[in-house]
Write a protein that holds these residues in place. Structure first.
Motif, PDB file in Angstrom:
ATOM      1  N   GLN A   1      -4.336  12.733   3.558  1.00  0.00           N
ATOM      2  CA  GLN A   1      -4.131  11.372   4.408  1.00  0.00           C
ATOM      3  C   GLN A   1      -5.088  10.410   4.072  1.00  0.00           C
ATOM      4  O   GLN A   1      -6.485  10.759   3.627  1.00  0.00           O
ATOM      5  N   THR A   2      -4.980   9.161   4.401  1.00  0.00           N
ATOM      6  CA  THR A   2      -5.729   7.924   4.214  1.00  0.00           C
ATOM      7  C   THR A   2      -6.180   7.700   5.594  1.00  0.00           C
ATOM      8  O   THR A   2      -5.959   8.626   6.775  1.00  0.00           O
TER       9      THR A   2
ATOM     10  N   ASP B   1       0.687   6.450   6.970  1.00  0.00           N
ATOM     11  CA  ASP B   1       0.522   6.044   5.310  1.00  0.00           C
ATOM     12  C   ASP B   1       1.534   7.426   4.931  1.00  0.00           C
ATOM     13  O   ASP B   1       1.038   8.627   5.433  1.00  0.00           O
TER      14      ASP B   1
ATOM     15  N   TRP C   1      -2.724   6.350  -0.895  1.00  0.00           N
ATOM     16  CA  TRP C   1      -2.062   7.457  -0.444  1.00  0.00           C
ATOM     17  C   TRP C   1      -1.401   8.140  -1.774  1.00  0.00           C
ATOM     18  O   TRP C   1      -1.539   9.413  -1.854  1.00  0.00           O
TER      19      TRP C   1
END
Lengths: 137, 454
Positions: free
Chosen positions: B107-108, B113, B122
């Protein structure tokens, strides 16, 4: 028909304040001799705010075109479906148009090219008045 | 994002587009090519499985595009994508993001995202095989903008082997309901116009009403176009209708459909879906060694303006764009395209202009003078044979109307037609030059494709 109440901001407050006085004022650039609507911070033509002022307009116009709304996502308008949404060409501001529900004209019975006159309606949520147009009989 | 990748600043992205007349022939004419195509499956609405999220499908589409082109991931040095993925639906603020989705991907700092947006960071976190990406461009809105940015970037030498991506998510529930539309007050520019109407198709419907009035035509004259689009869409195995609802559409179905914003009915509006599409764009020189036949770009152009770091639509004079303004924008785009590509309208063998509301396809094809038509004549053209077997095929891809709301079927079809691998949609006549792009006349980008670089 009940509409959403517009919330004025710093840029367009003169427009909405004038509506509450039942007057239509639009931006006008004295340098370019050009009307402008919706409101912007500068004249779109000369990019200057110096000669941009609010000027009263009669609101007289003709119906340019229209659509009839059967499936709107706007909750406050759903009860009144189907309803007209007309585009009005303003006589005193060549090239500018505005939008109207054409109160008094049955849905889908909109006469393109007919003359219209300016009226004002009060929106329920805040009492803000808004411009509307009716076919001149 | 990998430390080596450099993102082109948003303020510079505008320089990638050609929105003015008089720029002359595109300086990279015939030197950029599309080679690979990748598509995910389609779905009406996300079923909340991680493997069908827009992020997962974006990865799938990108890998397919590389495989299709015969390119290994380490050869890719550019990534151009559109970050926004909404078809008009939004993840509810109060609804938790599924844990299995969060656990399935890197994940960002934005938990949406890969689920309701797609950032380059991402993609690169979740495609570790892309070890050599040096240039990243985030382009606005839709595939035509993304694709054009990539084409120009390859021409300018910012990237040489570039992946292009657009994904769309669609969640359960009716779109555009709730949020600001559920309030009893309205702020923002919509208070002067859109808040009086509602449906996104209103503006086009109003223009089309004027068109019918001005030229003495009827809405029923659109039926052959929509029927043709569905027919072509059912020949598009990557598309939504072919995959999930292989139902032909008749003129009677069209003429009896419910109105949304009259004169736009249900079938004049495209159906929102979840899908992702990707292309591999490279130099004409490198394309020669790849797996598929190169399809060369002769030029690109569109309508719009770039101000304060934002790509905006061509300005309308009043609250809403008129028919005449839409026609003027479409005609100007046509002139820009022909100028960029160094061709004339009579050189075009087929058109895949956008049709997200089918009604404005009329304005687009009149703007490029397709089949020699002038303003007010497109509906007459539709009464003739416009099928893929005709002299002047209209929307051979079937577009959004034929395969669902993605704004990329038209590009895929153009490339496949010129490669000679459009399958059941392959036109009978020999084709050398085609056009595709979108979206609306006031805000668009189109590409002139050719089977030859000359």
């Amino acid at each position: 028909m009940p509409k959403q109440s517009p919330v004025p901001n710093d840029l367009d407050r003169p427009f909405w304040d004038a509506c509450n006085d039942e007057r239509l004022v639009l931006q006008y650039c004295d340098s370019c001799t050009r009307w402008q609507h919706p409101p912007e911070a500068v004249c779109y033509e000369c990019k200057s705010a110096e000669k941009l002022r609010w000027r009263e307009n009669s609101g007289a116009g003709v119906i340019y075109s229209f659509g009839v709304i059967y499936d709107t996502p706007i909750a406050s308008l759903q009860f009144d479906q189907p309803y007209n949404v007309a585009v009005i060409d303003l006589d005193d501001a060549p090239g500018l148009n505005v939008m109207s529900h054409l109160p008094g004209t049955p849905a889908d019975a909109v006469p393109i090219g007919a003359k219209v006159r300016l009226i004002f309606e009060t929106t329920p949520a805040t009492g803000q008045k808004v411009p509307e147009w009716q076919v001149v009989s | 994002m990998t430390t080596e990748a450099t993102e082109v600043p948003a303020g510079d992205v505008g320089s990638l587009y050609r929105t003015k007349e008089g720029l002359g022939v595109w300086k990279h004419r015939g030197k950029v090519a599309a080679v690979g195509i990748g598509h995910s499956p389609t779905m009406r609405r996300w079923d909340e499985r991680p493997e069908t999220s827009v992020g997962a499908w974006a990865i799938l589409a990108l890998r397919k595009a590389m495989e299709d082109a015969g390119v290994t991931p380490d050869q890719v040095d550019g990534l151009v994508l559109g970050e926004e993925t909404t078809t008009g639906s939004f993840w509810p603020a109060e609804k938790p993001i599924p844990e299995d989705f969060l656990n399935a991907f890197q994940q960002t700092d934005n938990p949406l995202d890969g689920l309701a947006k797609l950032s380059a960071a991402w993609i690169l976190k979740n495609m570790p095989e892309l070890t050599n990406v040096k240039t990243v461009i985030t382009a606005p809105v839709c595939m035509s903008m993304v694709l054009t940015a990539a084409i120009q970037a390859v021409g300018d030498g910012r990237t040489h082997t570039c992946l292009v991506l657009k994904g769309w998510h669609n969640f359960s529930g009716r779109y555009y309901q709730g949020g600001a539309n559920a309030q009893d007050t309205v702020a923002g520019p919509g208070k002067f116009g859109q808040a009086l109407a509602g449906p996104a198709s209103y503006g086009t419907a109003m223009q089309f009403q004027r068109y019918l009035h001005k030229y003495g035509k009827t809405h029923e004259m659109m039926a052959p176009f929509v029927v043709n689009s569905r027919r072509n869409g059912l020949l598009f195995p990557e598309g939504y209708w072919a995959q999930h609802r292989p139902e032909p559409l008749t003129a009677e179905d069209y003429n009896n459909a419910r109105w949304v914003a009259k004169p736009a009915n249900l079938f004049d509006n495209d159906i929102p879906i979840q899908a992702a599409g990707a292309y591999l764009i490279t130099t004409a020189e490198r394309a020669k060694d790849m797996r598929q036949k190169p399809v060369y770009v002769l030029g690109h152009a569109g309508a719009g303006r770039f101000e304060n770091g934002l790509y905006l639509g061509a300005k309308s004079r009043g609250v809403i764009e008129t028919l005449e303004e839409a026609q003027g924008n479409a005609a100007s785009t046509g002139r820009k395209l022909f100028e960029a590509a160094g061709i004339q309208s009579t050189d075009i063998d087929f058109e895949n202009m956008y049709d997200g509301f089918g009604l404005f396809h009329v304005f687009h094809i009149e703007g490029i003078r397709y089949a020699g038509i002038k303003e007010g004549e497109a509906l007459d053209l539709f009464q003739d044979d416009i099928s893929i077997d005709s002299a002047f095929p209209v929307s051979p891809s079937g577009g959004n109307i034929g395969s669902g709301r993605t704004r990329f079927w038209n590009h895929t079809d153009s490339i496949q037609q010129l490669q000679g691998r459009a399958g059941a949609r392959q036109m009978k006549k020999q084709v050398e030059v085609g056009l595709s792009g979108g979206f609306m006349p006031f805000w668009s980008n189109f590409v002139v494709w050719s089977s030859s670089p000359d």
